[in-house]
Scaffold this active site. Structure first.
Site, PDB file in Angstrom:
ATOM      1  N   HIS A   1      40.366  59.760  81.025  1.00  0.00           N
ATOM      2  CA  HIS A   1      41.272  58.336  81.240  1.00  0.00           C
ATOM      3  C   HIS A   1      40.277  57.104  81.062  1.00  0.00           C
ATOM      4  O   HIS A   1      40.384  56.225  80.497  1.00  0.00           O
ATOM      5  CB  HIS A   1      41.708  58.301  82.697  1.00  0.00           C
ATOM      6  CG  HIS A   1      42.877  59.124  83.052  1.00  0.00           C
ATOM      7  ND1 HIS A   1      42.682  60.087  84.191  1.00  0.00           N
ATOM      8  CD2 HIS A   1      43.824  59.630  82.410  1.00  0.00           C
ATOM      9  CE1 HIS A   1      43.728  60.879  84.255  1.00  0.00           C
ATOM     10  NE2 HIS A   1      44.682  60.489  83.435  1.00  0.00           N
TER      11      HIS A   1
ATOM     12  N   SER B   1      43.641  65.834  84.875  1.00  0.00           N
ATOM     13  CA  SER B   1      43.511  65.827  86.254  1.00  0.00           C
ATOM     14  C   SER B   1      43.584  67.092  86.892  1.00  0.00           C
ATOM     15  O   SER B   1      43.404  67.570  88.005  1.00  0.00           O
ATOM     16  CB  SER B   1      44.671  64.875  86.715  1.00  0.00           C
ATOM     17  OG  SER B   1      44.202  63.617  86.064  1.00  0.00           O
TER      18      SER B   1
ATOM     19  N   LYS C   1      57.501  63.577  92.974  1.00  0.00           N
ATOM     20  CA  LYS C   1      56.333  64.635  92.721  1.00  0.00           C
ATOM     21  C   LYS C   1      55.261  64.565  93.389  1.00  0.00           C
ATOM     22  O   LYS C   1      54.647  63.622  93.995  1.00  0.00           O
ATOM     23  CB  LYS C   1      55.914  64.091  91.095  1.00  0.00           C
ATOM     24  CG  LYS C   1      55.070  64.928  90.342  1.00  0.00           C
ATOM     25  CD  LYS C   1      54.733  64.307  89.086  1.00  0.00           C
ATOM     26  CE  LYS C   1      53.361  64.997  88.454  1.00  0.00           C
ATOM     27  NZ  LYS C   1      52.973  64.209  87.190  1.00  0.00           N
TER      28      LYS C   1
ATOM     29  N   ARG D   1      45.020  64.299  73.647  1.00  0.00           N
ATOM     30  CA  ARG D   1      43.610  65.247  73.628  1.00  0.00           C
ATOM     31  C   ARG D   1      43.916  66.227  72.711  1.00  0.00           C
ATOM     32  O   ARG D   1      42.807  66.703  72.083  1.00  0.00           O
ATOM     33  CB  ARG D   1      43.418  65.744  75.149  1.00  0.00           C
ATOM     34  CG  ARG D   1      42.988  64.804  76.125  1.00  0.00           C
ATOM     35  CD  ARG D   1      43.527  65.278  77.430  1.00  0.00           C
ATOM     36  NE  ARG D   1      44.897  65.678  77.866  1.00  0.00           N
ATOM     37  CZ  ARG D   1      45.136  66.308  78.755  1.00  0.00           C
ATOM     38  NH1 ARG D   1      44.405  66.262  79.857  1.00  0.00           N
ATOM     39  NH2 ARG D   1      46.418  66.681  78.820  1.00  0.00           N
TER      40      ARG D   1
HETATM   41  O1  PNS Z   1      49.675  60.924  83.347  1.00  0.00           O
HETATM   42  P1  PNS Z   1      51.194  61.495  83.098  1.00  0.00           P
HETATM   43  O2  PNS Z   1      51.683  61.995  84.221  1.00  0.00           O
HETATM   44  O3  PNS Z   1      51.246  62.096  81.810  1.00  0.00           O
HETATM   45  O4  PNS Z   1      52.116  60.068  82.864  1.00  0.00           O
HETATM   46  C1  PNS Z   1      53.223  59.912  82.507  1.00  0.00           C
HETATM   47  C2  PNS Z   1      54.175  58.674  82.758  1.00  0.00           C
HETATM   48  C3  PNS Z   1      53.852  58.078  84.081  1.00  0.00           C
HETATM   49  C4  PNS Z   1      53.522  57.890  81.691  1.00  0.00           C
HETATM   50  C5  PNS Z   1      55.616  58.767  82.556  1.00  0.00           C
HETATM   51  O5  PNS Z   1      56.188  59.897  83.395  1.00  0.00           O
HETATM   52  C6  PNS Z   1      56.558  57.764  82.841  1.00  0.00           C
HETATM   53  O6  PNS Z   1      56.376  56.578  82.085  1.00  0.00           O
HETATM   54  N1  PNS Z   1      57.297  57.482  83.993  1.00  0.00           N
HETATM   55  C7  PNS Z   1      57.973  56.522  84.324  1.00  0.00           C
HETATM   56  C8  PNS Z   1      59.488  56.732  84.045  1.00  0.00           C
HETATM   57  C9  PNS Z   1      59.887  56.759  82.601  1.00  0.00           C
HETATM   58  O7  PNS Z   1      59.916  55.359  82.230  1.00  0.00           O
HETATM   59  N2  PNS Z   1      60.593  57.648  82.161  1.00  0.00           N
HETATM   60  C10 PNS Z   1      61.211  57.519  80.829  1.00  0.00           C
HETATM   61  C11 PNS Z   1      60.162  57.931  79.784  1.00  0.00           C
HETATM   62  S1  PNS Z   1      60.686  58.166  78.322  1.00  0.00           S
END
Ligand code: PNS
Length: 160
Positions: free
Chosen positions: A17, A128, A41, A90
């Site tokens: 990150h 993570s 979650k 990645r």
């Molecule tokens: O670090 P992560 O868990 O891979 O991040 C995922 C994240 C936070 C980017 C994704 O889950 C997100 O944007 N969630 C917000 C809800 C949302 O907009 N969902 C539709 C995505 S197409």
């Protein structure tokens, strides 16, 4: 003013990150690092802890705001006046999920562009999930999490 959102779970923030944050900040005037608040979650670190750790890491960088959000990412990005969403990739294994999310976000908000950045090779195996697993078992977190947060993350995971 060019503004980007770098969203994620950051549970906890890793060197991967940190690598992406340093690349993204060079591309925009204002970067918003946004921790998803997702009550459905389970996470190792609370949203408050994750935000506090990122703020500690980024305290000398006035162009970067750290905050949390809930709901749709595109709505949050619009509320911040952002034109870009930054995501780190990645490996190929990240690609399918990222591709789906980017295209879905584009459907929801065509004016927002998703920008993919690649970390250094040595950071591309850091996640993570692995940090949590190694930290919980008392393993060495050098080269996995940013140095200023290492002791804090290690201690917190050992106790979990
Ligand atoms: O670090 P992560 O868990 O891979 O991040 C995922 C994240 C936070 C980017 C994704 O889950 C997100 O944007 N969630 C917000 C809800 C949302 O907009 N969902 C539709 C995505 S197409």
């Amino acid at each position: 003013m060019r503004t980007a959102i770098y969203p994620g779970s950051f549970d906890p923030v890793t060197l991967g990150h940190w690598d992406i944050i340093q690349r993204a900040e060079k591309l925009v005037d204002h970067l918003v690092v946004a921790v998803l608040h997702n009550p459905s979650k389970t996470s190792a670190f609370s949203v408050e802890e994750r935000v506090a750790m990122l703020r500690e890491l980024l305290k000398d960088r006035p162009g970067i705001l750290v905050t949390s959000f809930n709901g749709l990412l595109v709505d949050f990005a619009k509320s911040q006046g952002a034109q870009f969403i930054v995501r780190g990739v990645r490996a190929f294994s990240d690609f399918e999920y990222e591709f789906q999310m980017a295209l879905m976000n584009r459907k929801l908000a065509p004016e927002l562009e998703t920008v993919f950045l690649m970390p250094k090779e040595k950071n591309s195996v850091v996640s993570s999930r692995l940090v949590r697993e190694i930290g919980t078992m008392g393993g060495n977190l050098t080269e996995l999490v940013p140095e200023p947060l290492r002791a804090r993350i290690a201690e917190r995971l050992r106790k979990s």
